[in-house]
Design an enzyme around this catalytic site. Structure first.
Site, PDB file in Angstrom:
ATOM      1  N   GLU A  63      -6.518  -3.930   3.581  1.00 39.23           N
ATOM      2  CA  GLU A  63      -5.286  -3.695   4.346  1.00 39.23           C
ATOM      3  C   GLU A  63      -4.846  -2.234   4.249  1.00 39.23           C
ATOM      4  O   GLU A  63      -4.413  -1.635   5.239  1.00 39.23           O
ATOM      5  CB  GLU A  63      -4.157  -4.601   3.856  1.00 39.23           C
ATOM      6  CG  GLU A  63      -4.179  -5.997   4.424  1.00 39.23           C
ATOM      7  CD  GLU A  63      -3.834  -6.064   5.906  1.00 39.23           C
ATOM      8  OE1 GLU A  63      -3.441  -5.046   6.522  1.00 39.23           O
ATOM      9  OE2 GLU A  63      -3.980  -7.157   6.468  1.00 39.23           O
ATOM     10  N   GLU A  70      -5.699   3.233  10.989  1.00 39.45           N
ATOM     11  CA  GLU A  70      -4.844   3.138  12.178  1.00 39.45           C
ATOM     12  C   GLU A  70      -3.959   4.379  12.324  1.00 39.45           C
ATOM     13  O   GLU A  70      -3.809   4.922  13.419  1.00 39.45           O
ATOM     14  CB  GLU A  70      -3.988   1.878  12.120  1.00 39.45           C
ATOM     15  CG  GLU A  70      -4.768   0.616  12.407  1.00 39.45           C
ATOM     16  CD  GLU A  70      -3.889  -0.629  12.444  1.00 39.45           C
ATOM     17  OE1 GLU A  70      -2.677  -0.532  12.166  1.00 39.45           O
ATOM     18  OE2 GLU A  70      -4.432  -1.699  12.766  1.00 39.45           O
TER      19      GLU A  70
END
Length: 122
Positions: A63, A70
């Site tokens: 994560e 991102e």
């Protein structure tokens, strides 16, 4: 030594920022707490704790990497870009694989113990 200690501060700052801004990271943190509670309540073995901790670490790291990828992708490609979209999709896929591995591992550890409890209660 100050640089070394300061590095921990940056790391905790990054984890905190991710926890504040990323819903999926918070979901995984809740799953971590639930898994730890179940492990304690069901008296899992040391080996099972090792697998559980490994799964938690892999999912949380995935994560964190996904979030970093991102952000970096948005930085270098702020507008729509098909290739940038693929980069984000691939990093999200890595998280999915890690979470699926954790789910299967959790089932292997917890289901037999839960079935024993259910059968014993019946």
């Amino acid at each position: 030594m100050k640089k070394f200690i300061r590095g921990f501060g940056y790391a905790f700052k990054g984890i905190g920022y991710t926890a504040k801004t990323q819903l999926n990271f918070r979901v995984h943190l809740v799953a971590t707490v639930l898994a730890a509670f179940m492990g304690y309540a069901l008296h899992i073995s040391v080996n099972e704790w090792q697998w559980l901790i490994l799964c938690v670490a892999i999912v949380l790291m995935a994560e964190l990497f996904n979030t970093a990828i991102e952000f970096l992708t948005d930085l270098v490609s702020p507008g729509y870009n098909k290739l940038a979209g693929h980069v984000k999709d691939v990093s999200a896929g890595a998280v999915l694989i890690a979470a699926f591995f954790a789910l299967i591992t959790g089932c292997i550890i917890f289901l037999p113990k839960l079935l024993v409890l259910i059968n014993h209660a019946a």
